[in-house]
Write a protein that holds these residues in place. Structure first.
Motif, PDB file in Angstrom:
ATOM      1  N   SER A 191       0.866  -1.176   0.000  1.00 15.08           N
ATOM      2  CA  SER A 191       0.000   0.000   0.000  1.00 15.08           C
ATOM      3  C   SER A 191       0.902   1.225   0.000  1.00 15.08           C
ATOM      4  CB  SER A 191      -0.947  -0.009   1.198  1.00 15.08           C
ATOM      5  OG  SER A 191      -0.253  -0.308   2.403  1.00 15.08           O
ATOM      6  N   LEU A 192       0.386   2.330  -0.507  1.00 11.42           N
ATOM      7  CA  LEU A 192       1.259   3.447  -0.849  1.00 11.42           C
ATOM      8  C   LEU A 192       0.668   4.782  -0.428  1.00 11.42           C
ATOM      9  CD1 LEU A 192       3.771   4.526  -2.411  1.00 11.42           C
ATOM     10  CD2 LEU A 192       2.349   4.504  -4.481  1.00 11.42           C
ATOM     11  N   THR A 193       1.494   5.611   0.183  1.00  5.14           N
ATOM     12  CA  THR A 193       1.179   7.016   0.423  1.00  5.14           C
ATOM     13  C   THR A 193       2.085   7.851  -0.476  1.00  5.14           C
ATOM     14  OG1 THR A 193       0.588   6.580   2.726  1.00  5.14           O
ATOM     15  CG2 THR A 193       1.074   8.872   2.129  1.00  5.14           C
ATOM     16  N   TYR A 194       1.487   8.809  -1.184  1.00  5.81           N
ATOM     17  CA  TYR A 194       2.219   9.646  -2.147  1.00  5.81           C
ATOM     18  C   TYR A 194       2.067  11.090  -1.688  1.00  5.81           C
ATOM     19  CZ  TYR A 194       3.680  11.155  -6.912  1.00  5.81           C
ATOM     20  OH  TYR A 194       4.326  11.688  -8.001  1.00  5.81           O
ATOM     21  N   SER A 195       3.175  11.761  -1.386  1.00  2.00           N
ATOM     22  CA  SER A 195       3.099  13.092  -0.790  1.00  2.00           C
ATOM     23  C   SER A 195       3.355  14.202  -1.799  1.00  2.00           C
ATOM     24  CB  SER A 195       4.101  13.231   0.353  1.00  2.00           C
ATOM     25  OG  SER A 195       4.014  14.538   0.909  1.00  2.00           O
ATOM     26  N   LEU A 196       2.304  14.992  -2.050  1.00  5.43           N
ATOM     27  CA  LEU A 196       2.396  16.202  -2.875  1.00  5.43           C
ATOM     28  C   LEU A 196       2.132  17.461  -2.064  1.00  5.43           C
ATOM     29  CD1 LEU A 196       0.379  15.416  -6.142  1.00  5.43           C
ATOM     30  CD2 LEU A 196       2.792  15.994  -6.006  1.00  5.43           C
TER      31      LEU A 196
ATOM     32  N   TYR B 229       5.916  12.365   7.781  1.00  8.06           N
ATOM     33  CA  TYR B 229       6.058  11.015   8.335  1.00  8.06           C
ATOM     34  C   TYR B 229       4.871  10.664   9.228  1.00  8.06           C
ATOM     35  CZ  TYR B 229      10.970  10.605   6.793  1.00  8.06           C
ATOM     36  OH  TYR B 229      12.124  10.509   6.061  1.00  8.06           O
ATOM     37  N   ALA B 230       4.414  11.628  10.035  1.00  2.86           N
ATOM     38  CA  ALA B 230       3.264  11.367  10.905  1.00  2.86           C
ATOM     39  C   ALA B 230       2.018  11.080  10.069  1.00  2.86           C
ATOM     40  CB  ALA B 230       3.034  12.558  11.828  1.00  2.86           C
ATOM     41  N   ALA B 231       1.817  11.867   9.000  1.00  2.00           N
ATOM     42  CA  ALA B 231       0.653  11.649   8.141  1.00  2.00           C
ATOM     43  C   ALA B 231       0.731  10.293   7.451  1.00  2.00           C
ATOM     44  CB  ALA B 231       0.557  12.769   7.105  1.00  2.00           C
ATOM     45  N   ALA B 232       1.929   9.924   6.984  1.00  2.00           N
ATOM     46  CA  ALA B 232       2.097   8.625   6.333  1.00  2.00           C
ATOM     47  C   ALA B 232       1.815   7.484   7.299  1.00  2.00           C
ATOM     48  CB  ALA B 232       3.515   8.515   5.772  1.00  2.00           C
TER      49      ALA B 232
ATOM     50  N   ALA C 102      15.427  14.785  10.905  1.00  2.00           N
ATOM     51  CA  ALA C 102      15.156  14.928  12.333  1.00  2.00           C
ATOM     52  C   ALA C 102      14.623  13.640  12.951  1.00  2.00           C
ATOM     53  CB  ALA C 102      14.160  16.063  12.580  1.00  2.00           C
ATOM     54  N   ARG C 103      14.084  12.744  12.136  1.00  2.00           N
ATOM     55  CA  ARG C 103      13.573  11.471  12.653  1.00  2.00           C
ATOM     56  C   ARG C 103      13.621  10.426  11.557  1.00  2.00           C
ATOM     57  NH1 ARG C 103       7.042  11.063  12.965  1.00  2.00           N
ATOM     58  NH2 ARG C 103       7.743   8.919  13.258  1.00  2.00           N
ATOM     59  N   ARG C 104      13.530   9.167  11.981  1.00  2.00           N
ATOM     60  CA  ARG C 104      13.496   8.065  11.025  1.00  2.00           C
ATOM     61  C   ARG C 104      12.088   7.907  10.484  1.00  2.00           C
ATOM     62  NH1 ARG C 104      18.126   6.002   9.097  1.00  2.00           N
ATOM     63  NH2 ARG C 104      17.009   4.041   8.726  1.00  2.00           N
ATOM     64  N   CYS C 105      11.992   7.431   9.242  1.00  2.00           N
ATOM     65  CA  CYS C 105      10.680   7.210   8.657  1.00  2.00           C
ATOM     66  C   CYS C 105      10.032   5.982   9.306  1.00  2.00           C
ATOM     67  CB  CYS C 105      10.805   7.007   7.148  1.00  2.00           C
ATOM     68  SG  CYS C 105       9.210   6.972   6.306  1.00  2.00           S
ATOM     69  N   PRO C 106       8.800   6.100   9.788  1.00  2.00           N
ATOM     70  CA  PRO C 106       8.151   4.970  10.472  1.00  2.00           C
ATOM     71  C   PRO C 106       7.582   3.916   9.528  1.00  2.00           C
ATOM     72  CG  PRO C 106       6.683   6.856  10.448  1.00  2.00           C
ATOM     73  CD  PRO C 106       7.976   7.320   9.837  1.00  2.00           C
ATOM     74  N   VAL C 107       7.568   4.204   8.227  1.00  2.00           N
ATOM     75  CA  VAL C 107       7.127   3.227   7.233  1.00  2.00           C
ATOM     76  C   VAL C 107       8.265   3.060   6.234  1.00  2.00           C
ATOM     77  CG1 VAL C 107       4.705   3.857   7.541  1.00  2.00           C
ATOM     78  CG2 VAL C 107       6.052   5.002   5.760  1.00  2.00           C
TER      79      VAL C 107
END
Length: 366
Positions: free
Chosen positions: A7-12, A87-90, A108-113
């Protein structure tokens, strides 16, 4: 919430026409999303967007869109989005993958996904080596840190050219970084509705304030050309100019500024030649766009444009006026049949469905 197998989150959300420094990257990000979303193998998809993009997005009902307007507002809100918000939104979507089409990861932080990014170029490294004062020091440090975070965190980095892949590998070797999986995905273009017949001999020039775009040299070379060849071409300068650069009062020269997409296409569709100066690109879309609009591209001979154009159009040496003048003469004399041959070749190589399939295949394999 248990995510499907893929599953995929795409950030624009951080991109808008008003604030972007690269209209090309904005257009690529939007066009790629719309093709990805319609591929049969596209996984469940969530799009992080902002209100300014609503008119640009034509997505199937299966794609879920979430609006985050502070992400493109500039200042602290934009920094917060880059470092924490995206990252929080993803993570809240429950999707397994986050794809960043601009390629700037949080430092500033690691990606949680699982993180994938499209790295269009490594222009900050080019600035550091050739134009050290081009970007304010804090902004340059921010870009360097974001690039390092992308290389360290991304499971996959997609690139528009093999040249950009080689640049990432070079920097990683120099800095002793581990390199993630690099996947050439390319970039795509939409077929033109029809190539217009051309009686005009107008010239379209891409202008840009950034130093690698060589706008000052473009003015110098084209002014000399027009003095040596007093003909009736109108010269349309499209884009933003470096500070304190003024156009000479030559006949037919018109400074148009940055154009909206529809105006840009309309103007490119009624000129004979498109000029593109640059000493560094990750891809370089305008020469391909010129061919698809029915114009002859005359462009800087650099690694990315050589790879992208594959011999189509007329390349010139940035340091040699005579090379430029010869390429421009060839461009003005190029018959429509030759441009049609180039258009077919470039569309076969730079196809959005091929790009989308490369990305989805890599995500599914990972």
């Amino acid at each position: 919430m248990e995510a499907p197998q893929t599953s995929l989150t795409y950030s624009l959300a951080d991109q808008s026409f008003v604030r972007t420094k690269s209209v090309g990257i904005l257009n690529v990000s939007v066009d790629l999303l719309q093709v990805l979303a319609r591929q049969e193998q596209c996984p469940p998809l969530t799009v992080l967007a902002n209100s300014s993009l609503r008119g640009n997005l034509d997505l199937p009902a299966s794609a879920r869109t979430e609006i985050y307007d502070k992400a493109c507002g500039g200042g602290f809100g934009r920094i917060w989005w880059d470092q924490f918000g995206v990252y929080a939104a993803a993570q809240r979507t429950g999707n397994k993958w986050l794809l960043l089409p601009k390629g700037f990861a949080s430092f500033a932080r690691r990606c949680p996904v699982q993180l994938a990014a499209i790295v269009h170029d490594v222009v900050q490294d080019h600035y550091d080596r050739h134009y050290p004062d081009a970007v304010p020091s804090l902004e340059a440090a921010y870009f360097r840190a974001s690039f390092r975070a992308t290389v360290r965190q991304a499971k996959i980095i997609f690139t528009p050219t093999e040249f950009t892949s080689s640049e990432i590998k070079r920097i990683a070797r120099e800095k002793n970084w581990a390199v993630p999986r690099l996947v050439y995905c390319g970039e795509g273009f939409d077929p033109p509705p029809a190539l217009p017949s051309r009686e005009q001999r107008d010239i379209f020039v891409n202008a840009h304030p950034f130093p690698q775009k060589l706008t000052r040299r473009a003015v110098e070379f084209l002014a000399r050309w027009q003095q040596e060849n007093p003909v009736a071409e109108a010269v349309h300068w499209v884009g933003l100019f470096p500070e304190k650069l003024e156009l000479p009062p030559l006949p037919g020269w018109q400074r148009r500024g940055r154009l909206a997409e529809a105006e840009f296409r309309e103007l490119m569709g009624r000129v004979r030649v498109v000029l593109y100066f640059s000493d560094y690109e990750g891809f370089g879309r305008p020469p391909v766009e010129a061919v698809l609009a029915g114009a002859a591209p005359v462009y800087s001979d650099i690694p990315a444009t050589r790879e992208v154009m594959g011999g189509c159009g007329w390349a010139f040496d940035n340091s040699d006026y005579e090379s430029f003048a010869a390429a421009l003469r060839r461009g003005l004399a190029t018959p429509p049949d030759q441009i049609k041959v180039w258009a077919d070749q470039l569309l076969a190589r730079h196809n959005w469905k091929l790009v989308a399939n490369r990305i989805l295949s890599a995500l599914n394999e990972a």
